[in-house]
Design a protein around this motif. Structure first.
Motif, PDB file in Angstrom:
ATOM      1  N   GLY A 279       0.769  -1.228   0.000  1.00 21.39           N
ATOM      2  CA  GLY A 279       0.000   0.000   0.000  1.00 21.39           C
ATOM      3  C   GLY A 279       0.803   1.282   0.000  1.00 21.39           C
ATOM      4  O   GLY A 279       0.231   2.370  -0.121  1.00 21.39           O
ATOM      5  N   HIS A 280       2.126   1.190   0.123  1.00 20.81           N
ATOM      6  CA  HIS A 280       2.963   2.394   0.100  1.00 20.81           C
ATOM      7  C   HIS A 280       3.672   2.481  -1.237  1.00 20.81           C
ATOM      8  O   HIS A 280       4.407   1.560  -1.627  1.00 20.81           O
ATOM      9  N   THR A 281       3.495   3.596  -1.941  1.00 21.29           N
ATOM     10  CA  THR A 281       4.073   3.780  -3.268  1.00 21.29           C
ATOM     11  C   THR A 281       5.271   4.702  -3.217  1.00 21.29           C
ATOM     12  O   THR A 281       5.205   5.789  -2.644  1.00 21.29           O
ATOM     13  N   GLN A 282       6.364   4.262  -3.842  1.00 17.65           N
ATOM     14  CA  GLN A 282       7.560   5.088  -3.969  1.00 17.65           C
ATOM     15  C   GLN A 282       7.857   5.292  -5.449  1.00 17.65           C
ATOM     16  O   GLN A 282       8.016   4.330  -6.207  1.00 17.65           O
ATOM     17  N   ALA A 283       7.934   6.548  -5.863  1.00 23.80           N
ATOM     18  CA  ALA A 283       8.335   6.870  -7.230  1.00 23.80           C
ATOM     19  C   ALA A 283       9.848   6.821  -7.305  1.00 23.80           C
ATOM     20  O   ALA A 283      10.541   7.534  -6.569  1.00 23.80           O
ATOM     21  N   VAL A 284      10.398   5.994  -8.202  1.00 21.62           N
ATOM     22  CA  VAL A 284      11.847   5.782  -8.225  1.00 21.62           C
ATOM     23  C   VAL A 284      12.530   6.418  -9.432  1.00 21.62           C
ATOM     24  O   VAL A 284      13.754   6.601  -9.421  1.00 21.62           O
ATOM     25  N   ALA A 285      11.770   6.746 -10.477  1.00 23.67           N
ATOM     26  CA  ALA A 285      12.394   7.333 -11.667  1.00 23.67           C
ATOM     27  C   ALA A 285      11.331   8.015 -12.511  1.00 23.67           C
ATOM     28  O   ALA A 285      10.128   7.726 -12.398  1.00 23.67           O
ATOM     29  N   LEU A 286      11.793   8.919 -13.366  1.00 26.17           N
ATOM     30  CA  LEU A 286      10.919   9.637 -14.291  1.00 26.17           C
ATOM     31  C   LEU A 286      11.435   9.430 -15.709  1.00 26.17           C
ATOM     32  O   LEU A 286      12.637   9.531 -15.960  1.00 26.17           O
ATOM     33  N   THR A 287      10.526   9.141 -16.620  1.00 22.90           N
ATOM     34  CA  THR A 287      10.869   8.900 -18.019  1.00 22.90           C
ATOM     35  C   THR A 287      10.291  10.001 -18.886  1.00 22.90           C
ATOM     36  O   THR A 287       9.077  10.253 -18.849  1.00 22.90           O
ATOM     37  N   HIS A 288      11.146  10.665 -19.656  1.00 23.28           N
ATOM     38  CA  HIS A 288      10.687  11.637 -20.648  1.00 23.28           C
ATOM     39  C   HIS A 288      10.461  10.897 -21.967  1.00 23.28           C
ATOM     40  O   HIS A 288      11.338  10.150 -22.418  1.00 23.28           O
ATOM     41  N   LYS A 289       9.301  11.125 -22.579  1.00 19.35           N
ATOM     42  CA  LYS A 289       8.919  10.389 -23.774  1.00 19.35           C
ATOM     43  C   LYS A 289       9.036  11.259 -25.024  1.00 19.35           C
ATOM     44  O   LYS A 289       8.795  12.466 -24.974  1.00 19.35           O
ATOM     45  N   THR A 290       9.374  10.619 -26.132  1.00 20.96           N
ATOM     46  CA  THR A 290       9.361  11.269 -27.439  1.00 20.96           C
ATOM     47  C   THR A 290       8.268  10.610 -28.274  1.00 20.96           C
ATOM     48  O   THR A 290       8.276   9.389 -28.450  1.00 20.96           O
ATOM     49  N   LEU A 291       7.318  11.429 -28.749  1.00 18.69           N
ATOM     50  CA  LEU A 291       6.182  10.925 -29.520  1.00 18.69           C
ATOM     51  C   LEU A 291       6.297  11.359 -30.970  1.00 18.69           C
ATOM     52  O   LEU A 291       6.935  12.371 -31.287  1.00 18.69           O
ATOM     53  N   ALA A 292       5.641  10.610 -31.862  1.00 18.64           N
ATOM     54  CA  ALA A 292       5.669  10.945 -33.288  1.00 18.64           C
ATOM     55  C   ALA A 292       4.394  10.453 -33.951  1.00 18.64           C
ATOM     56  O   ALA A 292       3.534   9.845 -33.311  1.00 18.64           O
ATOM     57  N   PHE A 293       4.304  10.722 -35.234  1.00 27.19           N
ATOM     58  CA  PHE A 293       3.189  10.298 -36.075  1.00 27.19           C
ATOM     59  C   PHE A 293       1.856  10.913 -35.628  1.00 27.19           C
ATOM     60  O   PHE A 293       0.813  10.268 -35.669  1.00 27.19           O
ATOM     61  N   ALA A 294       1.883  12.176 -35.191  1.00 28.15           N
ATOM     62  CA  ALA A 294       0.632  12.856 -34.845  1.00 28.15           C
ATOM     63  C   ALA A 294      -0.308  12.817 -36.066  1.00 28.15           C
ATOM     64  O   ALA A 294       0.153  12.892 -37.211  1.00 28.15           O
ATOM     65  N   PRO A 295      -1.608  12.630 -35.817  1.00 26.06           N
ATOM     66  CA  PRO A 295      -2.329  12.714 -34.545  1.00 26.06           C
ATOM     67  C   PRO A 295      -2.334  11.424 -33.728  1.00 26.06           C
ATOM     68  O   PRO A 295      -3.134  11.277 -32.807  1.00 26.06           O
TER      69      PRO A 295
END
Length: 438
Positions: free
Chosen positions: A216-232
């Protein structure tokens, strides 16, 4: 049935559907380095064999078949935990844990992660910043919902994954074609949800927060930056993880709030969100390790072993989430410049074998294979290969990934243009590889 028998006293972790070698080998290898592992797979073992002490073959699309296989493994092994990193196996895995009296999320919590309508409702009830939405089953309902929410909106299947069938709609004139595209994806979605969601479009950079939840205890351990393409569309073509990312402190409480809202108590979560002008807002909570080697990026950047943590939590043991590295890692994914037949795909040997910051490459497609640019193809048809790079900072890794792509040779013999023109939805190809069309 596998006839291999292990000592009854050996604590074993069952992994449900360990997945494909290129995407998930590192997960199985790391989990197996910590505990004896038994797996439930759709076919006899191949690449998994060195990491596995026992296995059962089962229909991975049948919850009952998976549960029967787990019971068979439990008769031959001292099973201490069960886990999966397969999105579509989350609910059956929770049911197996319940059947065997093992730690894990409830089937209801797993289903809440899978069904995006349930997720949105629960987050709204707990005031988690998210998107306004409506669940619909017909085009006229989607039109009414989009008008009320306000364009642009996003259409997505209620219980699919990998951005299949997800598309941004900018105007009423675009809705019918987008609806056809999303319904094609929804026709193959999982059983936990039905129909389509019409959602408020969350404008801003996309990230994910990699979390570990224990009792029940959540620890955030890392953050990921995403690269998106093919909009929409929302095709993910790259990810970057940097140790001690200063943004993590801001978004970690929001990610943990979302995890709690869905009733998730255990495991690893991949929490996607957008950084909007009014603050971070949740896209969805995935109740497993993120795809595209994100767990490996976390390990390379921070030293935190997410597959090991998932196995620890599965047996009821507190995971060690102490960072031991302070660097960065990124993955870039190679796509074709056109739909057709792949005629060449390579990195020069001087780059692939003599570049110290190039950690790993892999190829999904061979020369002669058919390839298709989104939306004509999904990730199975479009992705040709990947490369993982490391560096001291996120900027280092992004620059190195960009440099690597200037050396990538991706050649495609394109199909007739008039055949491609029949598509209802057309999107531009991102210029992120050196490529040729013949």
């Amino acid at each position: 049935m596998n006839q291999h028998t292990v000592a009854a006293a050996t604590p074993t972790v069952i992994i449900v559907n360990p997945g494909g070698e290129l995407y998930r080998r590192y997960c199985l290898e790391l989990a197996a380095s910590a505990y004896p592992v038994a797996v439930i797979t759709p076919a006899p073992l191949t690449w998994e064999a060195p990491y596995v002490v026992d296995y059962e073959v089962a229909d991975v699309h049948s919850p009952q078949s998976l549960r029967d296989a787990a019971r068979a493994l439990a008769l031959r092994n001292h099973v201490a935990g069960v886990l999966t990193w397969d999105e579509y196996a989350l609910v059956p895995t929770a049911q197996i844990a319940e059947d065997l009296g093992l730690p894990g999320n409830s089937p209801a919590a797993a289903a809440a992660c899978r069904d995006k309508a349930t997720s949105r409702s629960l987050m709204a009830a707990s005031t988690v910043p998210s998107a306004r939405f409506a669940a619909v089953t017909a085009l006229h309902e989607a039109a009414a919902a989009a008008k009320e929410i306000g364009y642009p909106v996003v259409l997505k299947p209620a219980s699919h994954a990998a951005s299949i069938g997800v598309i941004r709609v900018d105007s009423p004139e675009d809705l019918a074609a987008a609806w056809k595209f999303t319904m094609a994806g929804a026709s193959e979605q999982g059983p936990e949800g039905t129909g389509v969601l019409v959602e408020e479009y969350l404008s801003g950079p996309e990230i994910s927060v990699e979390c570990v939840t224990y009792q029940g205890h959540t620890q955030a351990v890392a953050l990921t930056h995403k690269t998106l393409a093919f909009a929409p569309l929302f095709e993910e073509i790259g990810h970057t993880v940097t140790a001690q990312d200063p943004l993590l402190k801001t978004v970690a409480p929001i990610a943990a709030h979302a995890v709690r809202a869905l009733g998730v108590t255990d495991g690893v979560q991949h929490v996607e969100m957008r950084l909007t002008h009014s603050g971070p807002a949740i896209i969805e909570v995935n109740g497993r390790i993120g795809g595209d080697h994100i767990g490996k990026l976390v390990l390379l950047a921070t030293g935190i072993d997410l597959p090991r943590a998932a196995a620890d939590v599965a047996i009821g043991r507190r995971p060690d989430l102490t960072p031991t590295r302070n660097s960065a890692a990124a993955i870039t994914i190679l796509y074709p410049p056109a739909t057709g037949t792949l005629t060449a795909r390579q990195l020069p040997s001087s780059v692939e074998h003599c570049t110290p910051w190039l950690h790993q490459t892999g190829w999904f497609k061979e020369v002669g294979d058919a390839v298709a640019v989104p939306p004509e193809g999904d990730l199975d048809d479009a992705r040709i290969g990947f490369a993982i790079v490391t560096g001291a900072t996120g900027e280092d890794t992004r620059e190195r990934a960009a440099e690597l792509l200037t050396h990538a040779e991706i050649n495609v013999r394109a199909v007739q243009e008039q055949a491609r023109a029949a598509q209802d939805v057309r999107v531009p190809v991102p210029h992120h590889v050196t490529a040729c069309v013949s």
